[in-house]
Design an enzyme around this catalytic site. Structure first.
Site, mmCIF file in Angstrom:
data_model
loop_
_atom_site.group_PDB
_atom_site.id
_atom_site.type_symbol
_atom_site.label_atom_id
_atom_site.label_comp_id
_atom_site.label_asym_id
_atom_site.label_seq_id
_atom_site.Cartn_x
_atom_site.Cartn_y
_atom_site.Cartn_z
ATOM 1 N N HIS A 158 23.478 7.988 67.209
ATOM 2 C CA HIS A 158 22.566 9.324 67.931
ATOM 3 C C HIS A 158 21.893 9.418 66.952
ATOM 4 O O HIS A 158 20.575 10.946 67.080
ATOM 5 C CB HIS A 158 23.871 10.561 67.578
ATOM 6 C CG HIS A 158 24.097 10.300 68.582
ATOM 7 N ND1 HIS A 158 24.817 11.212 69.566
ATOM 8 C CD2 HIS A 158 25.717 9.559 69.141
ATOM 9 C CE1 HIS A 158 25.794 11.216 70.678
ATOM 10 N NE2 HIS A 158 26.756 9.870 69.253
ATOM 11 N N ASP A 352 13.686 13.145 64.164
ATOM 12 C CA ASP A 352 15.168 13.523 64.710
ATOM 13 C C ASP A 352 15.907 12.314 65.896
ATOM 14 O O ASP A 352 14.711 12.212 66.638
ATOM 15 C CB ASP A 352 14.955 14.662 65.667
ATOM 16 C CG ASP A 352 16.656 15.363 66.008
ATOM 17 O OD1 ASP A 352 17.623 14.759 65.516
ATOM 18 O OD2 ASP A 352 16.227 16.679 65.561
HETATM 19 P P1 ADP Z 1 21.881 17.584 65.707
HETATM 20 O O1 ADP Z 1 22.627 16.408 66.381
HETATM 21 O O2 ADP Z 1 21.196 17.148 64.684
HETATM 22 O O3 ADP Z 1 22.614 18.661 65.514
HETATM 23 P P2 ADP Z 1 20.611 18.583 68.354
HETATM 24 O O4 ADP Z 1 19.574 19.309 68.708
HETATM 25 O O5 ADP Z 1 19.839 16.949 68.345
HETATM 26 O O6 ADP Z 1 20.924 17.905 66.801
HETATM 27 O O7 ADP Z 1 22.125 19.361 68.859
HETATM 28 C C1 ADP Z 1 22.170 20.150 68.403
HETATM 29 C C2 ADP Z 1 23.293 20.976 69.600
HETATM 30 O O8 ADP Z 1 23.837 22.011 69.293
HETATM 31 C C3 ADP Z 1 22.189 21.635 70.471
HETATM 32 O O9 ADP Z 1 23.159 21.365 71.922
HETATM 33 C C4 ADP Z 1 22.044 22.911 70.586
HETATM 34 O O10 ADP Z 1 22.307 23.942 71.592
HETATM 35 C C5 ADP Z 1 23.460 23.358 69.674
HETATM 36 N N1 ADP Z 1 23.658 24.592 68.834
HETATM 37 C C6 ADP Z 1 22.934 24.243 67.831
HETATM 38 N N2 ADP Z 1 22.665 25.234 67.232
HETATM 39 C C7 ADP Z 1 23.675 25.898 67.770
HETATM 40 C C8 ADP Z 1 24.549 27.507 66.883
HETATM 41 N N3 ADP Z 1 23.883 28.067 66.263
HETATM 42 N N4 ADP Z 1 25.342 27.433 67.747
HETATM 43 C C9 ADP Z 1 26.179 26.456 68.561
HETATM 44 N N5 ADP Z 1 24.989 25.748 68.720
HETATM 45 C C10 ADP Z 1 23.918 24.904 68.366
HETATM 46 O O1 F6P Z 2 24.529 14.713 65.555
HETATM 47 C C1 F6P Z 2 24.087 14.153 64.123
HETATM 48 C C2 F6P Z 2 25.623 14.452 63.384
HETATM 49 O O2 F6P Z 2 25.518 14.154 62.751
HETATM 50 C C3 F6P Z 2 26.507 14.197 64.394
HETATM 51 O O3 F6P Z 2 26.760 13.814 64.418
HETATM 52 C C4 F6P Z 2 27.081 15.676 64.222
HETATM 53 O O4 F6P Z 2 27.827 16.081 64.907
HETATM 54 C C5 F6P Z 2 26.165 16.676 64.172
HETATM 55 O O5 F6P Z 2 25.425 16.259 63.209
HETATM 56 C C6 F6P Z 2 26.771 17.942 62.821
HETATM 57 O O6 F6P Z 2 27.316 17.082 62.442
HETATM 58 P P1 F6P Z 2 28.958 17.924 61.043
HETATM 59 O O7 F6P Z 2 29.311 16.858 61.937
HETATM 60 O O8 F6P Z 2 27.776 16.608 59.989
HETATM 61 O O9 F6P Z 2 28.603 18.901 60.738
#
Ligand code: ADP
Ligand code: F6P
Length: 443
Positions: A158, A352
């Site tokens: 991811h 990212d």
């Molecule tokens: P990462 O996997 O690094 O966290 P992404 O942007 O790909 O980054 O995915 C983040 C996901 O988590 C998105 O679907 C977003 O809507 C969700 N998310 C981010 N912040 C919050 C929050 N404060 N509460 C719930 N969901 C969240």
């Molecule tokens: O997408 C990257 C990622 O490491 C996912 O594997 C994971 O669910 C998300 O970020 C949140 O991180 P963590 O599981 O360490 O809270």
């Protein structure tokens, strides 16, 4: 159809009406699993007895069986906090300066992968298709093969994969590449990540199937959620508090890969260099605390507290402050409503894998009056979202210029750019992403 077995470190076991877990993996796979029978295996999120107890907890919900095991305190420290988040995470995000390597952590990481393999092997039927996710589990297929498992096993990363020369700096990195070569298919977010991994494998004399499968979103579902949420008390409260000001919105886990300090500084430069926006904009950053046990993450929080305090102190008035920031988890529906309200989506990670928030901002917009996305050119989503304003997230001035362009953009251009972005969301949904990956794995 063969049963699908998903394996990931964190498992989004349904928990009533609790706030959703932030993180792209949980969100993308939830969309992708709709309506099929599946087993999802991984860590419970709990610290318990660990190694002493290999009997998984089982929960069945909506056709999915969730099987989870606890980690012991030592396993959590070595495998999750140590090697996964202290070594691999910064390395995969091109942050060599933050990488810490300790042999005992790498060994602890391998031991937890071996344990995952032992427990999972006991749950597998011969024709199950196994789909492993993310960097916590690089060695899992190799460990399963050592136990005699013959099922098809695919892997999806991811997060980004850095160029071979950077990956080569990781002690014992060759061993991880040999592990990765044991998967039947390696899926990456972008063509660039695929090329980087292929280069690293070739450099070690290894061959494997590596292909790009950019992760998608259930855009229609998210648009409906956003439309409904826009009428909710929560979103209305935010709308009223803006008092007619334009909302600039960031939504990210509190992680140093997300470029938040530069984003705050970008906001400061906007107010200094384009003072006409003063009092007419509010920047809201929602950033739930993530991995708070790591020093770098705690330091980031302090840095942002300081920055927000200083910038607000310099620019705020008695009835307005330019920056609002929230570090608690927020319900997904509320986020959807806030994203719809945002005149500008601010997504400026330093690096990212994809960044689903960028796609969610596009999906949430009102087609008749859409907001604009300011997007880092180093997010995987930049390769797909040509209608966004692309910025270099290392330069707060460029962020400020991007924000100014977005804030002053006329309706016609906003609509045209939004259509550009939406076209890509339509051709690449979450369901298409998982179908595409699984078809390739079965081919
Ligand atoms: P990462 O996997 O690094 O966290 P992404 O942007 O790909 O980054 O995915 C983040 C996901 O988590 C998105 O679907 C977003 O809507 C969700 N998310 C981010 N912040 C919050 C929050 N404060 N509460 C719930 N969901 C969240
Ligand atoms: O997408 C990257 C990622 O490491 C996912 O594997 C994971 O669910 C998300 O970020 C949140 O991180 P963590 O599981 O360490 O809270």
């Amino acid at each position: 159809m063969a049963r699908l077995v998903i394996v990931s470190n964190r498992v989004p076991v349904p928990k009533g009406r609790a706030a959703s877990q932030p993180g792209g993996l949980a969100v993308a796979l939830k969309d992708a699993l709709q309506g099929r029978s599946a087993l999802w295996f991984g860590w419970s999120g709990q610290i318990g007895k660990g190694d002493g107890n290999d009997t998984p907890s089982i929960l069945d919900a909506a056709g999915v069986r969730y099987a989870t095991i606890d980690l012991s305190d030592a396993e959590h420290r070595l495998y999750y906090t140590g090697f996964s988040n202290g070594t691999l995470w910064p390395l995969l995000h091109y942050r060599m300066g933050l990488v810490e390597f300790r042999r005992e952590e790498e060994e602890g990481y391998r031991a937890v992968n071996d344990r995952f393999a032992r427990v999972l092997a006991g749950l597998l039927a011969p024709d199950d298709v196994v789909w492993v996710h993310d960097f916590h589990l690089f060695p899992l297929a190799a460990a399963l093969r050592r136990l005699g498992v013959r099922n098809r096993i695919g892997f999806f990363l991811h997060v980004p994969f850095p160029p071979a020369a950077l990956f080569a700096a990781l002690p014992r990195g060759d061993g991880l590449l040999r592990d990765l070569a044991c998967y039947d298919l390696l899926g990456m977010q972008t063509e660039e990540d695929s090329q980087n991994l292929r280069g690293a494998l070739e450099g070690s004399g290894l061959a494997a199937r590596v292909e790009a499968f950019p992760i998608g979103l259930d855009a229609e579902g998210f648009a409906k959620l956003a439309q409904r949420a826009a009428r909710s008390a929560d979103t209305r409260r935010l709308a009223e508090s803006l008092n007619g000001r334009a909302l600039l919105l960031g939504v990210d886990r509190l992680d140093y890969s997300k470029g938040l300090p530069n984003r705050f500084l970008g906001m400061e430069r906007l107010l200094r260099r384009f003072p006409g926006h003063s009092r007419h904009v509010t920047f809201l950053q929602v950033a739930p605390v993530s991995r708070g046990e790591l020093t770098q993450y705690r330091a980031l929080r302090r840095q942002l507290d300081e920055l927000a305090g200083r910038i607000n102190g310099q620019h705020a008035d008695v009835d307005w402050a330019p920056i609002r920031w929230i570090t608690r988890a927020t319900a997904r529906a509320s986020l959807a409503g806030y994203l719809r309200l945002a005149r500008v989506g601010v997504v400026t990670p330093l690096r990212d894998g994809m960044n689903l928030v960028a796609k969610e901002h596009v999906a949430a917009q009102d087609p008749a009056d859409p907001g604009v996305l300011v997007l880092s050119r180093f997010a995987g989503a930049a390769a797909e979202l040509g209608g966004a304003i692309h910025v270099n997230p290392h330069d707060p001035d460029e962020i400020a210029e991007g924000l100014n362009t977005a804030l002053t953009m006329g309706l016609e251009e906003r609509v045209a750019r939004w259509h550009d972005n939406t076209a890509c969301l339509k051709t690449n949904s979450a369901a298409q992403w998982s179908r595409g990956f699984l078809a390739a794995l079965n081919a």
